[in-house]
Scaffold this motif. Structure first.
Motif, PDB file in Angstrom:
ATOM      1  N   UNK A  72       0.824  -1.013   0.013  1.00 44.98           N
ATOM      2  CA  UNK A  72       0.020   0.066   0.225  1.00 44.98           C
ATOM      3  C   UNK A  72       0.785   1.395   0.289  1.00 44.98           C
ATOM      4  N   UNK A  73       2.483   1.464   0.475  1.00 42.78           N
ATOM      5  CA  UNK A  73       2.654   2.314   1.072  1.00 42.78           C
ATOM      6  C   UNK A  73       3.072   2.916  -0.200  1.00 42.78           C
ATOM      7  N   UNK A  74       4.132   1.851  -1.135  1.00 44.63           N
ATOM      8  CA  UNK A  74       4.366   1.292  -1.965  1.00 44.63           C
ATOM      9  C   UNK A  74       3.557   1.995  -3.214  1.00 44.63           C
ATOM     10  N   UNK A  75       3.249   1.772  -3.153  1.00 42.49           N
ATOM     11  CA  UNK A  75       1.861   2.336  -4.389  1.00 42.49           C
ATOM     12  C   UNK A  75       1.735   4.005  -3.792  1.00 42.49           C
ATOM     13  N   UNK A  76       1.131   4.418  -3.184  1.00 45.56           N
ATOM     14  CA  UNK A  76       0.855   5.546  -2.721  1.00 45.56           C
ATOM     15  C   UNK A  76       2.534   6.182  -3.028  1.00 45.56           C
ATOM     16  N   UNK A  77       4.147   5.709  -2.288  1.00 44.46           N
ATOM     17  CA  UNK A  77       4.797   6.243  -2.333  1.00 44.46           C
ATOM     18  C   UNK A  77       5.306   6.601  -4.500  1.00 44.46           C
ATOM     19  N   UNK A  78       4.852   5.582  -5.013  1.00 44.41           N
ATOM     20  CA  UNK A  78       5.190   6.057  -6.550  1.00 44.41           C
ATOM     21  C   UNK A  78       4.098   6.488  -7.304  1.00 44.41           C
ATOM     22  N   UNK A  79       2.568   7.362  -7.300  1.00 45.74           N
ATOM     23  CA  UNK A  79       1.924   8.171  -6.938  1.00 45.74           C
ATOM     24  C   UNK A  79       2.652   9.193  -6.142  1.00 45.74           C
ATOM     25  N   UNK A  80       2.638   9.831  -5.282  1.00 49.44           N
ATOM     26  CA  UNK A  80       3.243  10.526  -4.942  1.00 49.44           C
ATOM     27  C   UNK A  80       4.369  10.883  -5.758  1.00 49.44           C
ATOM     28  N   UNK A  81       5.407  10.431  -6.277  1.00 47.93           N
ATOM     29  CA  UNK A  81       6.525  10.426  -6.940  1.00 47.93           C
ATOM     30  C   UNK A  81       6.173  10.875  -8.522  1.00 47.93           C
ATOM     31  N   UNK A  82       5.270  10.297  -8.399  1.00 41.80           N
ATOM     32  CA  UNK A  82       4.449  10.584 -10.721  1.00 41.80           C
ATOM     33  C   UNK A  82       4.360  11.560 -10.136  1.00 41.80           C
ATOM     34  N   UNK A  83       3.273  12.202  -9.384  1.00 42.97           N
ATOM     35  CA  UNK A  83       3.103  13.645  -9.069  1.00 42.97           C
ATOM     36  C   UNK A  83       4.408  14.900  -8.708  1.00 42.97           C
ATOM     37  N   UNK A  84       5.487  14.655  -7.721  1.00 44.70           N
ATOM     38  CA  UNK A  84       5.952  15.461  -7.757  1.00 44.70           C
ATOM     39  C   UNK A  84       6.757  15.391  -8.969  1.00 44.70           C
ATOM     40  N   UNK A  85       7.124  14.685  -9.812  1.00 46.19           N
ATOM     41  CA  UNK A  85       7.740  15.246 -10.742  1.00 46.19           C
ATOM     42  C   UNK A  85       7.093  15.856 -11.840  1.00 46.19           C
ATOM     43  N   UNK A  86       5.240  15.415 -12.164  1.00 44.17           N
ATOM     44  CA  UNK A  86       4.750  16.478 -12.690  1.00 44.17           C
ATOM     45  C   UNK A  86       4.537  17.967 -12.868  1.00 44.17           C
TER      46      UNK A  86
END
Length: 86
Positions: A72-86
Motif C-alpha cells: 500500500x505504501x509502495x503504491x502511494x510512494x509511487x503515485x506521489x513520486x509521479x505527481x512530484x515529477x509533474x
C-alpha cells in the motif's frame, strides 16, 4: 478512546487531509497550497514519507503489516513520486 489517542487521531486526520489536498493541487484540480513552490516541496516531503513507510512496514515484525501495508505504501510512494515529477 483515551484523550491522547483522540488527539493523535485528530492530528492524523489533519495530516491526511493535507496530503490529499496537496496531491489534488499538484494535479491542478484545486488551487495550490500557499504557493506552487510550497505545494511542490510538500509533495516531495510526502514522497519521502511514503518511501520511508515502505521501508518501515517492510521490516515490521507484524506479518499482516508487511503483507498489506508495505504494498500500500509502495503504491502511494509511487503515485506521489509521479505527481512530484509533474
Amino acid at each position: 478512546m483515551p484523550a491522547k489517542l483522540r488527539i493523535g487521531s485528530g492530528v492524523s486526520i489533519a495530516v491526511y487531509i493535507l496530503f490529499a489536498y496537496a496531491a489534488l493541487a499538484k494535479a491542478d484540480l484545486v488551487p495550490p497550497l500557499i504557493s506552487e513552490t510550497f505545494t511542490s516541496i510538500t509533495m516531495w516531503v510526502m514522497t519521502a514519507y511514503f518511501a520511508l513507510g515502505v521501508l518501515m512496514n517492510g521490516i515490521s515484525r507484524s506479518k499482516p503489516e508487511r503483507l498489506i501495508m508495505t504494498p500500500t505504501t509502495l503504491v502511494l510512494a509511487g503515485l506521489y513520486l509521479v505527481l512530484s515529477l509533474h
